[in-house]
Design a protein around this motif. Sequence first.
Motif, PDB file in Angstrom:
ATOM      1  N   ASP A 433       0.560  -1.177  -0.123  1.00  0.00           N
ATOM      2  CA  ASP A 433      -0.174  -0.068  -0.041  1.00  0.00           C
ATOM      3  C   ASP A 433       0.855   1.193   0.004  1.00  0.00           C
ATOM      4  O   ASP A 433       0.535   2.291  -0.862  1.00  0.00           O
ATOM      5  CB  ASP A 433      -1.064   0.215   1.192  1.00  0.00           C
ATOM      6  CG  ASP A 433      -2.203  -0.755   0.944  1.00  0.00           C
ATOM      7  OD1 ASP A 433      -2.453  -0.966  -0.217  1.00  0.00           O
ATOM      8  OD2 ASP A 433      -2.946  -1.092   1.696  1.00  0.00           O
ATOM      9  N   LYS A 436       2.732   1.727  -3.229  1.00  0.00           N
ATOM     10  CA  LYS A 436       1.674   1.821  -4.226  1.00  0.00           C
ATOM     11  C   LYS A 436       1.227   3.567  -4.291  1.00  0.00           C
ATOM     12  O   LYS A 436       0.817   4.129  -5.252  1.00  0.00           O
ATOM     13  CB  LYS A 436       0.408   1.228  -4.220  1.00  0.00           C
ATOM     14  CG  LYS A 436      -0.698   1.360  -4.987  1.00  0.00           C
ATOM     15  CD  LYS A 436      -0.718   1.145  -6.548  1.00  0.00           C
ATOM     16  CE  LYS A 436      -1.755   1.722  -7.414  1.00  0.00           C
ATOM     17  NZ  LYS A 436      -1.249   1.719  -8.984  1.00  0.00           N
ATOM     18  N   ASN A 438      -1.393   4.310  -1.795  1.00  0.00           N
ATOM     19  CA  ASN A 438      -2.586   4.373  -1.347  1.00  0.00           C
ATOM     20  C   ASN A 438      -2.490   4.991   0.251  1.00  0.00           C
ATOM     21  O   ASN A 438      -2.230   4.533   1.005  1.00  0.00           O
ATOM     22  CB  ASN A 438      -2.912   2.919  -1.168  1.00  0.00           C
ATOM     23  CG  ASN A 438      -3.191   1.992  -2.339  1.00  0.00           C
ATOM     24  OD1 ASN A 438      -3.586   2.668  -3.242  1.00  0.00           O
ATOM     25  ND2 ASN A 438      -3.412   0.912  -2.259  1.00  0.00           N
ATOM     26  N   ASN A 440      -4.678   5.310   2.271  1.00  0.00           N
ATOM     27  CA  ASN A 440      -6.082   4.841   3.009  1.00  0.00           C
ATOM     28  C   ASN A 440      -5.866   5.143   4.599  1.00  0.00           C
ATOM     29  O   ASN A 440      -4.781   5.691   4.816  1.00  0.00           O
ATOM     30  CB  ASN A 440      -6.369   3.454   2.688  1.00  0.00           C
ATOM     31  CG  ASN A 440      -4.975   2.520   3.211  1.00  0.00           C
ATOM     32  OD1 ASN A 440      -4.421   2.995   4.411  1.00  0.00           O
ATOM     33  ND2 ASN A 440      -4.843   1.300   2.443  1.00  0.00           N
ATOM     34  N   ARG A 444      -2.588   6.635   6.601  1.00  0.00           N
ATOM     35  CA  ARG A 444      -2.637   8.158   7.180  1.00  0.00           C
ATOM     36  C   ARG A 444      -2.409   8.141   8.488  1.00  0.00           C
ATOM     37  O   ARG A 444      -1.693   8.855   8.990  1.00  0.00           O
ATOM     38  CB  ARG A 444      -3.778   8.766   6.439  1.00  0.00           C
ATOM     39  CG  ARG A 444      -3.644   9.361   5.106  1.00  0.00           C
ATOM     40  CD  ARG A 444      -4.709  10.194   4.607  1.00  0.00           C
ATOM     41  NE  ARG A 444      -5.856   9.430   4.223  1.00  0.00           N
ATOM     42  CZ  ARG A 444      -6.981   9.362   5.020  1.00  0.00           C
ATOM     43  NH1 ARG A 444      -7.329  10.153   6.075  1.00  0.00           N
ATOM     44  NH2 ARG A 444      -8.152   8.447   4.438  1.00  0.00           N
ATOM     45  N   ASN A 449       2.126   8.026   4.573  1.00  0.00           N
ATOM     46  CA  ASN A 449       1.884   8.959   3.491  1.00  0.00           C
ATOM     47  C   ASN A 449       2.985   9.938   3.273  1.00  0.00           C
ATOM     48  O   ASN A 449       3.126  10.410   2.337  1.00  0.00           O
ATOM     49  CB  ASN A 449       0.502   9.404   3.291  1.00  0.00           C
ATOM     50  CG  ASN A 449      -0.092  10.063   4.671  1.00  0.00           C
ATOM     51  OD1 ASN A 449       0.582  10.046   5.682  1.00  0.00           O
ATOM     52  ND2 ASN A 449      -0.776  11.232   4.169  1.00  0.00           N
ATOM     53  N   GLY A 455       4.522   6.040  -2.320  1.00  0.00           N
ATOM     54  CA  GLY A 455       4.234   6.087  -4.070  1.00  0.00           C
ATOM     55  C   GLY A 455       5.356   5.914  -5.011  1.00  0.00           C
ATOM     56  O   GLY A 455       5.142   5.946  -5.979  1.00  0.00           O
ATOM     57  N   SER A 458       4.155   3.756  -7.910  1.00  0.00           N
ATOM     58  CA  SER A 458       2.788   3.903  -8.032  1.00  0.00           C
ATOM     59  C   SER A 458       2.472   3.458  -9.610  1.00  0.00           C
ATOM     60  O   SER A 458       0.976   3.436  -9.978  1.00  0.00           O
ATOM     61  CB  SER A 458       2.329   5.449  -7.865  1.00  0.00           C
ATOM     62  OG  SER A 458       3.353   5.924  -8.753  1.00  0.00           O
ATOM     63  N   THR A 461       0.582  -2.221 -10.118  1.00  0.00           N
ATOM     64  CA  THR A 461      -0.481  -2.478  -9.389  1.00  0.00           C
ATOM     65  C   THR A 461      -0.104  -3.176  -7.822  1.00  0.00           C
ATOM     66  O   THR A 461       0.752  -3.736  -7.875  1.00  0.00           O
ATOM     67  CB  THR A 461      -1.725  -3.755  -9.782  1.00  0.00           C
ATOM     68  OG1 THR A 461      -0.651  -5.151 -10.004  1.00  0.00           O
ATOM     69  CG2 THR A 461      -1.980  -3.444 -11.376  1.00  0.00           C
ATOM     70  N   VAL A 462      -1.090  -3.136  -6.953  1.00  0.00           N
ATOM     71  CA  VAL A 462      -0.911  -3.664  -5.427  1.00  0.00           C
ATOM     72  C   VAL A 462      -0.333  -5.048  -5.635  1.00  0.00           C
ATOM     73  O   VAL A 462       0.441  -5.589  -5.071  1.00  0.00           O
ATOM     74  CB  VAL A 462      -2.061  -3.540  -4.718  1.00  0.00           C
ATOM     75  CG1 VAL A 462      -1.789  -4.173  -3.439  1.00  0.00           C
ATOM     76  CG2 VAL A 462      -2.121  -2.010  -4.190  1.00  0.00           C
TER      77      VAL A 462
END
Length: 592
Positions: A433, A436, A438, A440, A444, A449, A455, A458, A461-462
């Motif tokens: 995640d 990638k 994400n 979410n 967070r 993040n 990222g 990015s 795909t996961v």
Amino acid sequence: MLEKAGEMMLKYFGYPSFRQGQAGVIESILNGRDILAVMPTGAGKSVCYQVPSLVFNGVTLVISPLIALMKDQVDALGTAGIPATFINSALRVSEEKRRLERAARGDYRLIYVAPERLENETFLRLAQSLDVAFLAVDEAHCVSQWGHDFRPSYRRIAQFAAGLARRPVIGAFTATATEEIKKDIVHFLALRSPTVYVSGFDRENLFFSVLRGENKKEYVLDYLQANRHQSGIIYAATRKEVDMLAQWLEANGISCTSYHAGMTEKKRTASQEAFIYDDVPVMVATNAFGMGIDKSNVRFVLHYNMPKNLESYYQEAGRAGRDGEPGECILLFGAQDVLMQKFLIEQSVYAPERRASEYRKLQTMVDYCHTPRCLRRFILQYFEGNEDLPQRCGSCGNCCDDSEETDVTVEAQKVLSCVYRLKGRFGAGMVADVLKGNANKKVRGLGFNKLSTFGLLSDYTVQEIKDLINFLATEGYLALTGGKYPVVRLGSRAAAVLRQGEQVLKKRRKKAAARDDALFESLRQLRKEIAGREGVPPYIIFADSTLRAMSELLPVNRAQLLKISGVGEVKLAKYGDEFLQLIQYYAGNRGK
Ligand code: ADP
Ligand code: ZN
């Protein structure tokens, strides 16, 4: 005598020559000498006691541990025109009585019984009144507590044999060959100065390979799509995984059935039969499936997870290609598999020495999955202790490695630094995640993040990132630890990649090509029809190898058909014309 045995084999089974080891074993038996024969699965042990039974004057008793196996063998003997029966607890009382009466009249050449039957009074009386010339003990390792399937009733066999009108020749057969087990068999069956025959463990027609760090689900799907109509087994480690995989394959248009100890007896039997009778080509199962399954036309055995040791692996993989036709054995290795096996050893009730031995065996299995050298040589060295084997067999995944390699160093560095930042406290899902990107709630909430690695991948795909993590774990760049929800840490090879920029290469496998053979398919279809009519599994009518030979040699008359291995006189008379007609029709239509 051996000549007579050869004639019998040709006449009833349609095999023109003995396989390696068979002649010696049969000769010893016919000379009245006890024998212990250790031969790998698929080597052809049954012939070793079935053919002598046709030469001896008296009756042959076969002790067999599994009801399914007995029925199968008796069916096969029946289609070959050999009078045989089995007596076990699955029969109705009236049927049992009928068979006992016929046995007393001397109607059978072979009688199969489960070892527990030797404790049954009625049966004992019958046996004492018969002229038992030969006692064959199948799966003889069941007599030993060292083996994986100890059966106390096997310990009664010696006494039983001694109590017969004359002491018969005893032949013990097994595929398990450790020294302790061999000793136990000779001792507990009270074999008299037996010939001990241990055959080579090589199965030339099997192609072994190991794939590491694949997306297993996708690999299996691709493989099955490329090998449609072929019969095969997929072994997975847990019931849950079996259910998941079977459902997923069905959803993707693959016809399969499944088997594990958590299913009802009824469902298991139905599933097993669907597979054996070729109604469904693919079986997805735990290792609970397969003991006593004689299906000879299994074309592949895929291991979705690594088994606990090489013994189990070779036994399970060995269920491919019993008919001598090519069989493919692919092991899909993932780093999680090691955790799972360690977990199982930890959970076991084994005493400390046993536990240590299980760990050693597990290590050998893991080594097999990682060796860059010949896989066949690895296996044979382990089982035969033979150091003089050729370095390369030329027909395993490592000897014939033609896959291309791609450089994934940059991606690997990104993954490794992310794992480093997460301090080895999270699982593959979280790492993926973050890479990638994400953002979410959980990411967070932990402030990930804001990490510099957020990222970084990015464009992927996961799932692709997870596959990459899996690959890196498999190769030791990452390490998985913990039980049910493993966390990802840096592995022993990570530092070199992060600090010295060491190259990371990933193999890219080529897609399997589908095989097409119209006549072979039609012959299989005809075989299935006949099998349905006769109520036996298709491979009992003719083996795949026999159909393959028909499709290549295109026999035009009975004499030519009889020359094909696997076509005996009785089968020729029963089914020959139907097959000849189909072959003629096909040959006539070719080129039109
Ligand atoms: P095992 O009991 O050792 O696992 P089987 O007795 O089931 O092996 O034999 C495996 C397969 O090989 C069977 O399909 C059998 O009919 C076939 N077979 C055995 N002996 C011969 C032979 N001499 N020639 C050709 N096929 C054989
Ligand atoms: Zn090799």
